[in-house]
Design a protein around this motif. Sequence first.
Motif, PDB file in Angstrom:
ATOM      1  N   UNK A  39       0.807  -1.222   0.000  1.00  0.00           N
ATOM      2  CA  UNK A  39       0.000   0.000   0.000  1.00  0.00           C
ATOM      3  C   UNK A  39       0.842   1.275   0.000  1.00  0.00           C
ATOM      4  N   UNK A  40       0.192   2.384  -0.373  1.00  0.00           N
ATOM      5  CA  UNK A  40       0.895   3.673  -0.310  1.00  0.00           C
ATOM      6  C   UNK A  40       0.526   4.454   0.952  1.00  0.00           C
ATOM      7  N   UNK A  41      -0.348   3.875   1.791  1.00  0.00           N
ATOM      8  CA  UNK A  41      -0.744   4.511   3.052  1.00  0.00           C
ATOM      9  C   UNK A  41      -0.764   3.477   4.185  1.00  0.00           C
ATOM     10  N   UNK A  42      -0.677   3.963   5.415  1.00  0.00           N
ATOM     11  CA  UNK A  42      -0.836   3.096   6.592  1.00  0.00           C
ATOM     12  C   UNK A  42      -1.814   3.762   7.551  1.00  0.00           C
ATOM     13  N   UNK A  43      -2.400   2.929   8.400  1.00  0.00           N
ATOM     14  CA  UNK A  43      -3.310   3.428   9.428  1.00  0.00           C
ATOM     15  C   UNK A  43      -2.648   3.249  10.789  1.00  0.00           C
ATOM     16  N   UNK A  44      -2.662   4.316  11.603  1.00  0.00           N
ATOM     17  CA  UNK A  44      -2.234   4.229  13.001  1.00  0.00           C
ATOM     18  C   UNK A  44      -3.326   4.871  13.849  1.00  0.00           C
ATOM     19  N   UNK A  45      -3.314   4.558  15.125  1.00  0.00           N
ATOM     20  CA  UNK A  45      -4.321   5.100  16.030  1.00  0.00           C
ATOM     21  C   UNK A  45      -3.698   6.030  17.054  1.00  0.00           C
ATOM     22  N   UNK A  46      -4.465   7.057  17.432  1.00  0.00           N
ATOM     23  CA  UNK A  46      -4.162   7.913  18.585  1.00  0.00           C
ATOM     24  C   UNK A  46      -5.381   7.809  19.476  1.00  0.00           C
ATOM     25  N   UNK A  47      -5.301   6.914  20.479  1.00  0.00           N
ATOM     26  CA  UNK A  47      -6.514   6.573  21.223  1.00  0.00           C
ATOM     27  C   UNK A  47      -7.462   5.862  20.273  1.00  0.00           C
ATOM     28  N   UNK A  48      -8.709   6.370  20.180  1.00  0.00           N
ATOM     29  CA  UNK A  48      -9.682   5.788  19.250  1.00  0.00           C
ATOM     30  C   UNK A  48      -9.724   6.538  17.921  1.00  0.00           C
ATOM     31  N   UNK A  49      -8.881   7.562  17.801  1.00  0.00           N
ATOM     32  CA  UNK A  49      -8.845   8.322  16.549  1.00  0.00           C
ATOM     33  C   UNK A  49      -7.994   7.585  15.524  1.00  0.00           C
ATOM     34  N   UNK A  50      -8.565   7.344  14.350  1.00  0.00           N
ATOM     35  CA  UNK A  50      -7.864   6.653  13.276  1.00  0.00           C
ATOM     36  C   UNK A  50      -7.174   7.683  12.388  1.00  0.00           C
ATOM     37  N   UNK A  51      -5.886   7.484  12.129  1.00  0.00           N
ATOM     38  CA  UNK A  51      -5.102   8.408  11.303  1.00  0.00           C
ATOM     39  C   UNK A  51      -4.582   7.680  10.072  1.00  0.00           C
ATOM     40  N   UNK A  52      -4.753   8.289   8.914  1.00  0.00           N
ATOM     41  CA  UNK A  52      -4.260   7.737   7.655  1.00  0.00           C
ATOM     42  C   UNK A  52      -3.040   8.548   7.220  1.00  0.00           C
ATOM     43  N   UNK A  53      -1.882   7.880   7.052  1.00  0.00           N
ATOM     44  CA  UNK A  53      -0.655   8.568   6.636  1.00  0.00           C
ATOM     45  C   UNK A  53      -0.119   7.946   5.355  1.00  0.00           C
ATOM     46  N   UNK A  54       0.277   8.768   4.406  1.00  0.00           N
ATOM     47  CA  UNK A  54       0.940   8.249   3.200  1.00  0.00           C
ATOM     48  C   UNK A  54       2.371   7.881   3.549  1.00  0.00           C
ATOM     49  N   UNK A  55       2.868   6.807   2.958  1.00  0.00           N
ATOM     50  CA  UNK A  55       4.228   6.342   3.261  1.00  0.00           C
ATOM     51  C   UNK A  55       5.154   6.446   2.053  1.00  0.00           C
ATOM     52  N   UNK A  56       4.629   6.965   0.964  1.00  0.00           N
ATOM     53  CA  UNK A  56       5.486   7.297  -0.173  1.00  0.00           C
ATOM     54  C   UNK A  56       4.797   8.370  -1.001  1.00  0.00           C
ATOM     55  N   UNK A  57       5.531   8.929  -1.941  1.00  0.00           N
ATOM     56  CA  UNK A  57       4.977  10.006  -2.751  1.00  0.00           C
ATOM     57  C   UNK A  57       3.813   9.472  -3.584  1.00  0.00           C
ATOM     58  N   UNK A  58       2.703  10.200  -3.558  1.00  0.00           N
ATOM     59  CA  UNK A  58       1.510   9.769  -4.283  1.00  0.00           C
ATOM     60  C   UNK A  58       1.279  10.705  -5.468  1.00  0.00           C
ATOM     61  N   UNK A  59       1.160  10.102  -6.633  1.00  0.00           N
ATOM     62  CA  UNK A  59       0.975  10.886  -7.855  1.00  0.00           C
ATOM     63  C   UNK A  59      -0.461  11.417  -7.945  1.00  0.00           C
ATOM     64  N   UNK A  60      -0.635  12.510  -8.685  1.00  0.00           N
ATOM     65  CA  UNK A  60      -1.969  13.069  -8.908  1.00  0.00           C
ATOM     66  C   UNK A  60      -2.867  12.004  -9.562  1.00  0.00           C
ATOM     67  N   UNK A  61      -4.027  11.785  -8.963  1.00  0.00           N
ATOM     68  CA  UNK A  61      -4.962  10.805  -9.504  1.00  0.00           C
ATOM     69  C   UNK A  61      -4.715   9.377  -9.043  1.00  0.00           C
ATOM     70  N   UNK A  62      -3.608   9.136  -8.337  1.00  0.00           N
ATOM     71  CA  UNK A  62      -3.310   7.778  -7.845  1.00  0.00           C
ATOM     72  C   UNK A  62      -4.257   7.426  -6.698  1.00  0.00           C
ATOM     73  N   UNK A  63      -4.721   6.190  -6.688  1.00  0.00           N
ATOM     74  CA  UNK A  63      -5.626   5.728  -5.643  1.00  0.00           C
ATOM     75  C   UNK A  63      -4.884   5.534  -4.324  1.00  0.00           C
ATOM     76  N   UNK A  64      -5.520   5.934  -3.217  1.00  0.00           N
ATOM     77  CA  UNK A  64      -4.967   5.662  -1.886  1.00  0.00           C
ATOM     78  C   UNK A  64      -5.286   4.215  -1.526  1.00  0.00           C
ATOM     79  N   UNK A  65      -4.281   3.493  -1.006  1.00  0.00           N
ATOM     80  CA  UNK A  65      -4.499   2.093  -0.620  1.00  0.00           C
ATOM     81  C   UNK A  65      -3.904   1.815   0.751  1.00  0.00           C
ATOM     82  N   UNK A  66      -4.515   0.854   1.442  1.00  0.00           N
ATOM     83  CA  UNK A  66      -3.982   0.332   2.704  1.00  0.00           C
ATOM     84  C   UNK A  66      -3.996  -1.189   2.593  1.00  0.00           C
TER      85      UNK A  66
END
Length: 257
Positions: A39-66
């Motif tokens: 994937x180009x993104x990962x999910x981490x938690x801060x308490x019960x808050x879900x955070x989505x972070x990109x882990x590499x450069x994402x091109x315009x129009x590229x789909x976000x994946x986990x």
Amino acid sequence: FPLFLQVTCNCFTISNGEMQDVGVGLYPSMSLVNHSCDPNCVIVFEGYQLLLHSVREIQTGEELTISYVESLMPTRERQKQLLRQYCFECDCPLCQNQEKDAEKLAGEEHAWKEVKDAVNEVRYPKSKEEWKRVLARCQNLLSSNEGHLPDTNIYQLKMLDCAMDACINLESWEEALHYGSRTLEPYRLYYPGFHPLRAVQLMRVGKLQYSLGMFAQALETLKQAYNIMKVTHGTDHSLMKVLMEIKEECEAMMRIH
């Protein structure tokens, strides 16, 4: 389409700062993000808050994946879980190439199957006595399989993690560091680039090195954790703040010594 299956598909396992599972939550907007084993993104938690972070450069129009499943699993196991839980087959390049499957199941088959069974039997211990029994089982298997299973075998790696956890809970810091150090190369192999699990593992090993007075080694390990975690968790995450505190303490101790 049964409601319980929709809930299963759209739920996320909530983990604490050290990526240990603590519950399950329903996050409808995040369930729209599609799966990739790379994937180009990962999910981490801060308490019960879900955070989505990109882990590499994402091109315009590229789909976000986990990744919906643990990427450590061999291709066949990932495919089985995706089909069972999410009702689709993955045809990503990692699945097509069956990349790293040979390393994941390296060593003698009878040996890793025994280790796999042992790992699957472990339930989170609630007392020191239970942790002692878990550690004794790990020590016995790791010793008997020496030379038969490389640390890159995923079940051997899980056994090392289990032994490390047991030692930490029993406050056997040197032995915990011994097992933890053996996991770092397999973690680098299976979690290349930016991955939260590798960041947390480096942090845990760095904390052990620091507690044993190995300040130069600890600082190097903690810096590696920092470089990954600032991407996977972000600089405002509570775990990142803990990491920075230990890193600063380590730098202070090195100045004194």
